[in-house]
Design a protein around this motif. Structure first.
Motif, mmCIF file in Angstrom:
data_model
loop_
_atom_site.group_PDB
_atom_site.id
_atom_site.type_symbol
_atom_site.label_atom_id
_atom_site.label_comp_id
_atom_site.label_asym_id
_atom_site.label_seq_id
_atom_site.Cartn_x
_atom_site.Cartn_y
_atom_site.Cartn_z
ATOM 1 N N ASN A 284 -6.076 0.161 -4.377
ATOM 2 C CA ASN A 284 -5.400 -0.492 -5.488
ATOM 3 C C ASN A 284 -4.789 0.591 -6.375
ATOM 4 O OD1 ASN A 284 -6.200 -3.467 -5.290
ATOM 5 N ND2 ASN A 284 -8.195 -2.459 -5.159
ATOM 6 N N PRO A 285 -3.624 0.342 -6.964
ATOM 7 C CA PRO A 285 -3.009 1.371 -7.814
ATOM 8 C C PRO A 285 -3.923 1.886 -8.921
ATOM 9 C CG PRO A 285 -1.413 -0.347 -7.327
ATOM 10 C CD PRO A 285 -2.727 -0.820 -6.756
ATOM 11 N N VAL A 286 -4.816 1.035 -9.415
ATOM 12 C CA VAL A 286 -5.723 1.483 -10.473
ATOM 13 C C VAL A 286 -6.633 2.606 -9.981
ATOM 14 C CG1 VAL A 286 -7.564 -0.199 -10.030
ATOM 15 C CG2 VAL A 286 -7.225 0.672 -12.344
ATOM 16 N N ASP A 287 -6.884 2.673 -8.659
ATOM 17 C CA ASP A 287 -7.700 3.771 -8.127
ATOM 18 C C ASP A 287 -7.053 5.112 -8.431
ATOM 19 O OD1 ASP A 287 -9.591 2.030 -6.961
ATOM 20 O OD2 ASP A 287 -8.392 1.818 -5.149
ATOM 21 N N VAL B 205 -3.306 -2.183 1.675
ATOM 22 C CA VAL B 205 -3.888 -1.255 2.649
ATOM 23 C C VAL B 205 -5.403 -1.311 2.545
ATOM 24 C CG1 VAL B 205 -3.979 1.132 3.469
ATOM 25 C CG2 VAL B 205 -1.879 0.255 2.403
ATOM 26 N N ILE B 206 -6.061 -1.540 3.692
ATOM 27 C CA ILE B 206 -7.517 -1.490 3.693
ATOM 28 C C ILE B 206 -7.969 -0.177 4.303
ATOM 29 C CG2 ILE B 206 -7.781 -3.991 3.721
ATOM 30 C CD1 ILE B 206 -8.585 -3.740 6.689
ATOM 31 N N VAL B 207 -9.163 0.248 3.891
ATOM 32 C CA VAL B 207 -9.706 1.554 4.270
ATOM 33 C C VAL B 207 -11.036 1.316 4.971
ATOM 34 C CG1 VAL B 207 -10.441 3.819 3.426
ATOM 35 C CG2 VAL B 207 -8.584 2.579 2.257
ATOM 36 N N VAL B 208 -11.108 1.759 6.219
ATOM 37 C CA VAL B 208 -12.239 1.448 7.094
ATOM 38 C C VAL B 208 -13.057 2.700 7.353
ATOM 39 C CG1 VAL B 208 -12.896 0.474 9.325
ATOM 40 C CG2 VAL B 208 -10.831 -0.340 8.170
ATOM 41 N N ARG C 64 0.369 9.439 -0.594
ATOM 42 C CA ARG C 64 1.536 8.606 -0.288
ATOM 43 C C ARG C 64 1.801 7.615 -1.418
ATOM 44 N NH1 ARG C 64 1.348 5.090 4.029
ATOM 45 N NH2 ARG C 64 -0.837 5.382 4.582
ATOM 46 N N ALA C 65 0.733 7.050 -1.959
ATOM 47 C CA ALA C 65 0.900 6.083 -3.047
ATOM 48 C C ALA C 65 1.518 6.739 -4.274
ATOM 49 C CB ALA C 65 -0.445 5.458 -3.401
ATOM 50 N N SER C 66 1.139 7.978 -4.551
ATOM 51 C CA SER C 66 1.687 8.668 -5.721
ATOM 52 C C SER C 66 3.172 8.943 -5.562
ATOM 53 C CB SER C 66 0.933 9.982 -5.965
ATOM 54 O OG SER C 66 1.204 10.928 -4.944
ATOM 55 N N GLU D 287 -1.605 -2.462 6.338
ATOM 56 C CA GLU D 287 -1.961 -1.216 7.014
ATOM 57 C C GLU D 287 -3.473 -1.030 6.949
ATOM 58 O OE1 GLU D 287 -0.724 3.541 6.558
ATOM 59 O OE2 GLU D 287 0.059 2.037 5.170
ATOM 60 N N ARG D 288 -4.021 -0.374 7.987
ATOM 61 C CA ARG D 288 -5.438 -0.031 8.015
ATOM 62 C C ARG D 288 -5.563 1.471 8.239
ATOM 63 N NH1 ARG D 288 -4.299 -4.715 10.418
ATOM 64 N NH2 ARG D 288 -5.545 -6.566 9.899
ATOM 65 N N VAL D 289 -6.324 2.146 7.392
ATOM 66 C CA VAL D 289 -6.516 3.586 7.548
ATOM 67 C C VAL D 289 -8.005 3.897 7.553
ATOM 68 C CG1 VAL D 289 -4.326 4.064 6.373
ATOM 69 C CG2 VAL D 289 -6.461 4.121 5.078
ATOM 70 N N LEU D 290 -8.355 5.028 8.152
ATOM 71 C CA LEU D 290 -9.741 5.466 8.167
ATOM 72 C C LEU D 290 -10.118 6.102 6.830
ATOM 73 C CD1 LEU D 290 -9.985 7.057 11.733
ATOM 74 C CD2 LEU D 290 -10.957 4.879 10.963
ATOM 75 N N LEU D 291 -11.394 6.053 6.518
ATOM 76 C CA LEU D 291 -11.897 6.597 5.258
ATOM 77 C C LEU D 291 -11.486 8.051 5.068
ATOM 78 C CD1 LEU D 291 -13.673 6.253 2.732
ATOM 79 C CD2 LEU D 291 -15.652 6.855 4.152
ATOM 80 N N ALA D 292 -11.535 8.830 6.125
ATOM 81 C CA ALA D 292 -11.173 10.250 6.014
ATOM 82 C C ALA D 292 -9.718 10.441 5.620
ATOM 83 C CB ALA D 292 -11.457 10.961 7.340
ATOM 84 N N GLU D 293 -8.899 9.403 5.811
ATOM 85 C CA GLU D 293 -7.475 9.488 5.481
ATOM 86 C C GLU D 293 -7.165 9.010 4.067
ATOM 87 O OE1 GLU D 293 -5.847 7.013 8.510
ATOM 88 O OE2 GLU D 293 -6.289 8.397 10.132
ATOM 89 N N LEU D 294 -8.204 8.662 3.289
ATOM 90 C CA LEU D 294 -7.960 8.134 1.947
ATOM 91 C C LEU D 294 -7.234 9.139 1.044
ATOM 92 C CD1 LEU D 294 -8.246 5.807 -0.032
ATOM 93 C CD2 LEU D 294 -10.538 6.646 -0.606
ATOM 94 N N PRO D 295 -7.574 10.438 1.058
ATOM 95 C CA PRO D 295 -6.794 11.364 0.221
ATOM 96 C C PRO D 295 -5.305 11.340 0.551
ATOM 97 C CG PRO D 295 -8.840 12.400 0.922
ATOM 98 C CD PRO D 295 -8.733 11.118 1.690
ATOM 99 N N ALA D 296 -4.967 11.261 1.833
ATOM 100 C CA ALA D 296 -3.556 11.203 2.223
ATOM 101 C C ALA D 296 -2.925 9.890 1.771
ATOM 102 C CB ALA D 296 -3.430 11.361 3.737
ATOM 103 N N LEU D 297 -3.690 8.807 1.771
ATOM 104 C CA LEU D 297 -3.178 7.516 1.297
ATOM 105 C C LEU D 297 -2.874 7.594 -0.199
ATOM 106 C CD1 LEU D 297 -2.576 4.488 1.661
ATOM 107 C CD2 LEU D 297 -5.036 4.058 1.347
ATOM 108 N N HIS D 298 -3.775 8.191 -0.969
ATOM 109 C CA HIS D 298 -3.517 8.374 -2.401
ATOM 110 C C HIS D 298 -2.244 9.200 -2.616
ATOM 111 C CE1 HIS D 298 -7.112 7.144 -5.000
ATOM 112 N NE2 HIS D 298 -7.391 6.670 -3.798
#
Length: 314
Positions: free
Chosen positions: A40-43, A307-310, A297-299, A284-295
């Protein structure tokens, strides 16, 4: 267990995928084996340190407000829920989140997960679904036959808002860009305005009862929405860094929404999903280890849809 945490506020590079001790539930808590959380953007705002006033967190902090998973352990005094139950919930924003293999949650924020969608996909529901529900029903008091303008309907909240408003018998006018217009139409919008080519104040020619703003628009664009609302109507705004406009002379109220966790309302949304009346969309579904990269991309504005994080299995 593995988790993603930040030890200091900053840009996405402060996020670390690391080993963390598995938590033990206290009184009134349960431990959940996480099937997924969501972004979520608030993250990003919490990670960046921009929300330290309204959402004070203790460092190091694990993000992830939404959770879907399976109860793994019970704390003292927990009743009405059992190990092995699949649940979904909106976690306390100031506590550790579900970007981990396991997370603790107050038992009273959880509701049984929908049975008609994958458990992981249910993580796409809590925060955005409750935002849409509370905007329309708690604050705008939506009733059948009303005209509703949803500004910024192409995002995750907008998808739920269009469906909920249409299900409630409203005439739904939605703004969306070319990328999301088809999804907004399939969600039930009666009219879709392409905000990239047409100004909303030009396109809306009849007054609406409710204007729901979900988009990070310029202050003058937000202020213009009040002119589209009939006397006695309401503007509900979710971009809380800009106050909702109002017009006292015409009795048009402006309401700023800050979503809250509500297990009973979440259960109503789950029931709608299981009856086939509310669709869960996962982009989209991404792995937990990819969360920094997701943040990251969001920025850069490069994340579209939910996007869910698994967590990975290791």
């Amino acid at each position: 267990m593995k988790a993603v945490r930040f030890h200091e506020y900053g840009d996405p590079s402060v996020l670390r995928y690391e080993d963390v001790e598995q938590p033990v539930p206290g009184a009134g808590e349960v431990r959940i084996r996480v099937a997924a959380t969501s972004f979520n953007p608030v993250d990003g705002n919490i990670r960046g340190g921009f929300m330290r006033g309204p959402i004070p967190v203790q460092l190091p902090h694990t993000p992830g407000i939404d959770v879907a998973g399976t109860i793994d352990a019970l704390g003292e005094g927990v009743e009405g829920i059992a190990v092995g139950d699949d649940v979904v919930g909106f976690l306390p924003m100031d506590g550790n989140g579900a970007a981990a293999q396991y997370v603790l949650a107050p038992a009273d924020v959880l509701t049984p997960a929908p049975k008609s969608v994958l458990l992981a996909d249910a993580a796409a529901l809590p925060l955005v679904g409750l935002t849409a529900y509370q905007a329309l029903f708690d604050h705008a008091k939506l009733t059948a036959g009303q005209r509703v303008l949803i500004n910024g309907a192409g995002g995750a909240v907008g998808g739920y808002a269009v469906q909920l408003a249409k299900n409630a018998g409203a005439h739904v006018i939605a703004t969306a860009g070319p990328r999301s217009s088809e999804a907004v139409t399939s969600a039930g919008a009666d009219e879709v305005i392409d905000h990239t080519t047409t100004g909303v104040t030009v396109a809306v020619t009849e007054p609406v009862d409710i204007a729901l703003n979900l988009a990070p628009v310029a202050p003058d664009e937000l202020a213009s929405l009040v002119t589209l609302v009939r006397p006695g109507g309401v503007v509900v705004n979710t971009t809380v860094w800009m106050p909702a406009p109002s017009d006292e002379e015409r009795d048009v109220r402006g309401i700023d929404l800050f979503v809250r966790s509500d297990a009973d309302q979440l259960a109503q949304l789950v029931a709608l999903i299981d009856r086939g009346e509310l669709r869960v969309d996962v982009a989209e579904r991404v792995l937990l280890a990819e969360l920094p990269a997701l943040h990251a991309r969001a920025s850069e504005g490069a994340v579209h849809g939910k996007v869910i994080v698994v967590p990975s299995a290791d």
